[in-house]
Scaffold this motif. Sequence first.
Motif, PDB file in Angstrom:
ATOM      1  N   PRO A 193      -1.701   5.401  -5.764  1.00 30.22           N
ATOM      2  CA  PRO A 193      -2.213   7.003  -5.679  1.00 30.22           C
ATOM      3  C   PRO A 193      -2.375   7.719  -6.886  1.00 30.22           C
ATOM      4  CG  PRO A 193      -0.471   6.213  -4.350  1.00 30.22           C
ATOM      5  CD  PRO A 193      -0.688   4.999  -5.213  1.00 30.22           C
ATOM      6  N   ASP A 194      -1.656   7.396  -7.948  1.00 35.83           N
ATOM      7  CA  ASP A 194      -1.745   7.962  -9.151  1.00 35.83           C
ATOM      8  C   ASP A 194      -3.110   7.788  -9.756  1.00 35.83           C
ATOM      9  OD1 ASP A 194       0.734   9.305  -8.949  1.00 35.83           O
ATOM     10  OD2 ASP A 194       1.582   7.609 -10.040  1.00 35.83           O
ATOM     11  N   MET A 195      -3.592   6.473  -9.775  1.00 36.15           N
ATOM     12  CA  MET A 195      -5.027   6.235 -10.463  1.00 36.15           C
ATOM     13  C   MET A 195      -6.278   6.446  -9.460  1.00 36.15           C
ATOM     14  SD  MET A 195      -3.813   4.639 -13.050  1.00 36.15           S
ATOM     15  CE  MET A 195      -5.433   4.755 -13.713  1.00 36.15           C
ATOM     16  N   MET A 196      -5.752   6.626  -8.187  1.00 38.60           N
ATOM     17  CA  MET A 196      -6.803   7.278  -7.552  1.00 38.60           C
ATOM     18  C   MET A 196      -7.372   8.609  -7.681  1.00 38.60           C
ATOM     19  SD  MET A 196      -7.267   7.204  -3.131  1.00 38.60           S
ATOM     20  CE  MET A 196      -8.823   7.561  -2.371  1.00 38.60           C
ATOM     21  N   ARG A 197      -5.928   9.509  -7.862  1.00 35.02           N
ATOM     22  CA  ARG A 197      -6.094  10.818  -8.417  1.00 35.02           C
ATOM     23  C   ARG A 197      -6.932  10.979  -9.859  1.00 35.02           C
ATOM     24  NH1 ARG A 197      -3.771  15.391  -5.874  1.00 35.02           N
ATOM     25  NH2 ARG A 197      -2.556  14.693  -4.059  1.00 35.02           N
ATOM     26  N   LEU A 198      -6.542  10.066 -10.572  1.00 28.89           N
ATOM     27  CA  LEU A 198      -7.289  10.007 -12.033  1.00 28.89           C
ATOM     28  C   LEU A 198      -8.661   9.519 -12.091  1.00 28.89           C
ATOM     29  CD1 LEU A 198      -4.549   8.524 -14.271  1.00 28.89           C
ATOM     30  CD2 LEU A 198      -4.802  11.036 -14.172  1.00 28.89           C
ATOM     31  N   VAL A 199      -9.189   8.928 -11.082  1.00 27.06           N
ATOM     32  CA  VAL A 199     -10.398   8.569 -11.003  1.00 27.06           C
ATOM     33  C   VAL A 199     -11.384   9.262 -10.083  1.00 27.06           C
ATOM     34  CG1 VAL A 199     -11.885   6.582  -9.946  1.00 27.06           C
ATOM     35  CG2 VAL A 199      -9.873   6.066 -10.843  1.00 27.06           C
ATOM     36  N   LEU A 200     -10.845  10.059  -9.303  1.00 25.99           N
ATOM     37  CA  LEU A 200     -11.275  11.250  -8.592  1.00 25.99           C
ATOM     38  C   LEU A 200     -11.641  12.363  -9.670  1.00 25.99           C
ATOM     39  CD1 LEU A 200      -9.669  11.193  -5.189  1.00 25.99           C
ATOM     40  CD2 LEU A 200     -11.823  10.068  -5.655  1.00 25.99           C
ATOM     41  N   ASP A 201     -10.853  12.726 -10.499  1.00 28.36           N
ATOM     42  CA  ASP A 201     -10.886  13.786 -11.408  1.00 28.36           C
ATOM     43  C   ASP A 201     -11.967  13.177 -12.418  1.00 28.36           C
ATOM     44  OD1 ASP A 201      -8.745  15.354 -10.497  1.00 28.36           O
ATOM     45  OD2 ASP A 201      -7.197  14.557 -11.756  1.00 28.36           O
ATOM     46  N   ALA A 202     -11.951  12.110 -12.695  1.00 29.97           N
ATOM     47  CA  ALA A 202     -12.819  11.595 -13.805  1.00 29.97           C
ATOM     48  C   ALA A 202     -14.332  11.671 -13.430  1.00 29.97           C
ATOM     49  CB  ALA A 202     -12.299  10.287 -14.433  1.00 29.97           C
ATOM     50  N   THR A 203     -14.426  11.363 -11.987  1.00 28.30           N
ATOM     51  CA  THR A 203     -15.715  11.158 -11.576  1.00 28.30           C
ATOM     52  C   THR A 203     -16.387  12.222 -10.760  1.00 28.30           C
ATOM     53  OG1 THR A 203     -14.925   9.973  -9.733  1.00 28.30           O
ATOM     54  CG2 THR A 203     -15.486   8.450 -11.312  1.00 28.30           C
ATOM     55  N   ARG A 204     -15.606  13.287 -10.723  1.00 31.91           N
ATOM     56  CA  ARG A 204     -15.994  14.629 -10.200  1.00 31.91           C
ATOM     57  C   ARG A 204     -17.427  15.291 -10.934  1.00 31.91           C
ATOM     58  NH1 ARG A 204     -12.055  19.242  -9.152  1.00 31.91           N
ATOM     59  NH2 ARG A 204     -12.118  19.332 -11.457  1.00 31.91           N
ATOM     60  N   ASN A 205     -18.441  15.427 -10.338  1.00 33.92           N
ATOM     61  CA  ASN A 205     -19.529  16.120 -10.749  1.00 33.92           C
ATOM     62  C   ASN A 205     -20.370  14.968 -11.878  1.00 33.92           C
ATOM     63  OD1 ASN A 205     -19.306  18.690  -9.566  1.00 33.92           O
ATOM     64  ND2 ASN A 205     -17.715  19.213 -11.069  1.00 33.92           N
TER      65      ASN A 205
ATOM     66  N   GLY B 219      -3.727   0.771  -0.702  1.00 33.02           N
ATOM     67  CA  GLY B 219      -2.772   0.765   0.244  1.00 33.02           C
ATOM     68  C   GLY B 219      -2.441   2.188   0.863  1.00 33.02           C
ATOM     69  N   ALA B 220      -1.529   2.863   0.766  1.00 30.76           N
ATOM     70  CA  ALA B 220      -1.288   4.191   1.415  1.00 30.76           C
ATOM     71  C   ALA B 220      -1.729   5.295   0.477  1.00 30.76           C
ATOM     72  CB  ALA B 220       0.265   4.409   1.684  1.00 30.76           C
ATOM     73  N   ALA B 221      -2.644   5.078  -0.441  1.00 28.73           N
ATOM     74  CA  ALA B 221      -2.909   6.399  -1.101  1.00 28.73           C
ATOM     75  C   ALA B 221      -3.642   7.156  -0.484  1.00 28.73           C
ATOM     76  CB  ALA B 221      -3.626   5.647  -2.458  1.00 28.73           C
ATOM     77  N   MET B 222      -4.518   6.736   0.302  1.00 28.45           N
ATOM     78  CA  MET B 222      -5.359   7.817   1.144  1.00 28.45           C
ATOM     79  C   MET B 222      -4.173   8.556   2.106  1.00 28.45           C
ATOM     80  SD  MET B 222      -8.820   5.832   2.349  1.00 28.45           S
ATOM     81  CE  MET B 222      -9.230   4.343   1.297  1.00 28.45           C
ATOM     82  N   ASN B 223      -3.171   8.178   2.796  1.00 25.96           N
ATOM     83  CA  ASN B 223      -2.550   8.769   3.595  1.00 25.96           C
ATOM     84  C   ASN B 223      -1.534   9.926   2.746  1.00 25.96           C
ATOM     85  OD1 ASN B 223      -2.744   5.921   4.428  1.00 25.96           O
ATOM     86  ND2 ASN B 223      -2.201   7.084   6.291  1.00 25.96           N
ATOM     87  N   PHE B 224      -1.393   9.407   1.504  1.00 19.68           N
ATOM     88  CA  PHE B 224      -0.710  10.443   0.525  1.00 19.68           C
ATOM     89  C   PHE B 224      -1.568  11.756   0.244  1.00 19.68           C
ATOM     90  CE2 PHE B 224       1.842   6.708  -0.994  1.00 19.68           C
ATOM     91  CZ  PHE B 224       3.020   7.020  -0.417  1.00 19.68           C
ATOM     92  N   LEU B 225      -2.846  11.394   0.144  1.00 23.49           N
ATOM     93  CA  LEU B 225      -3.751  12.564  -0.474  1.00 23.49           C
ATOM     94  C   LEU B 225      -4.007  13.355   0.839  1.00 23.49           C
ATOM     95  CD1 LEU B 225      -6.766  10.805  -2.327  1.00 23.49           C
ATOM     96  CD2 LEU B 225      -4.829  12.198  -3.387  1.00 23.49           C
ATOM     97  N   THR B 226      -4.003  13.077   1.874  1.00 25.66           N
ATOM     98  CA  THR B 226      -4.011  13.986   3.043  1.00 25.66           C
ATOM     99  C   THR B 226      -2.803  14.600   3.453  1.00 25.66           C
ATOM    100  OG1 THR B 226      -3.637  12.101   4.753  1.00 25.66           O
ATOM    101  CG2 THR B 226      -6.101  12.335   3.953  1.00 25.66           C
ATOM    102  N   GLY B 227      -1.494  13.947   3.006  1.00 26.71           N
ATOM    103  CA  GLY B 227      -0.407  14.604   3.530  1.00 26.71           C
ATOM    104  C   GLY B 227       0.234  13.894   4.822  1.00 26.71           C
ATOM    105  N   GLN B 228      -0.702  13.025   5.285  1.00 20.83           N
ATOM    106  CA  GLN B 228      -0.217  12.090   6.594  1.00 20.83           C
ATOM    107  C   GLN B 228       1.046  11.521   6.326  1.00 20.83           C
ATOM    108  OE1 GLN B 228      -1.770  13.389   9.198  1.00 20.83           O
ATOM    109  NE2 GLN B 228      -2.624  11.463  10.032  1.00 20.83           N
ATOM    110  N   VAL B 229       1.450  10.853   5.031  1.00 19.78           N
ATOM    111  CA  VAL B 229       2.310  10.397   4.662  1.00 19.78           C
ATOM    112  C   VAL B 229       3.026  11.084   3.440  1.00 19.78           C
ATOM    113  CG1 VAL B 229       3.601   8.109   3.707  1.00 19.78           C
ATOM    114  CG2 VAL B 229       1.748   8.158   5.403  1.00 19.78           C
ATOM    115  N   ARG B 230       4.409  11.732   3.311  1.00 12.91           N
ATOM    116  CA  ARG B 230       4.836  12.434   1.986  1.00 12.91           C
ATOM    117  C   ARG B 230       5.398  11.268   1.302  1.00 12.91           C
ATOM    118  NH1 ARG B 230       9.044  16.763   3.622  1.00 12.91           N
ATOM    119  NH2 ARG B 230       7.472  17.477   5.096  1.00 12.91           N
TER     120      ARG B 230
END
Length: 249
Positions: free
Chosen positions: A89-101, A192-203
């Motif tokens: 989850p942490d690295m997914m957020r960092l990659v999304l931040d780095a690749t935006r635009n 794994g569950a990273a996408m569920n964390f991003l959406t709030g489906q899993v806290r």
Amino acid sequence: MREITIFGVRYCAASRQELLGELTAPLAADQCRTAAFAPVTSLSQAARDADYRGVLNGMTICAMDGMPVVRRARKLDPSLTDIERCSGPDMMRLVLDATRNTGACHYFYGTTRENLDLLCQALERDWPGLCVAGTHAPPFRPLTEEEEQEDIRRIREAKPDYLWVALGAPRQDYWVMRHADELKGIRVLAVGAAMNFLTGQVRRAPEWMRRAGLEWVYRIWREPKQFWRYAKNGAYYYWRCAGQDLLHR
């Protein structure tokens, strides 16, 4: 990139920023960069299962997703003072931040259709300018060869730069290694569950629990059915650590 082996599993020993650089580095059209994020549960399973150990060791990157793993690495090699927990989850957020635009495109594979719809909403809200090449939620059962090849065809036609796979471990790790040769030019990350964390489906556990290595306690509290999985693999992990330390002495 530095490596350290724990119970036969070769881990990438890095800070989050170092790992981010590896994940987002340029990739040749004939290469596939694969990544797994292996916590204690995955490490314990791999230590007991040579096939799964081979899968994790076959990844381009096997990251330390868990403070117990980071602490073990530091104990085995005291020079690794700067390494950090690099969770999916942490690295997914960092990659999304780095690749935006940047024009880099992302494909999201796994979880459920409902969660993928929520994910697209979260991406539009929190990462405006991010390019989404496609999404697909396969059924929760073993796929036929024809179904798997149709999914691969769909992914290749979308031409993503990043493919995020959320099928649950170890299934997602086997899936990545089975199809890596068919996904050239793509960075394929089993999160794994990273996408569920991003959406709030899993806290997710509070930050202080994550830093203390107690996220598993929170997961069991939220999902009691996970108890035996965590208990069995946690007990095996600490038993192996104790045995290794005793032999070292």
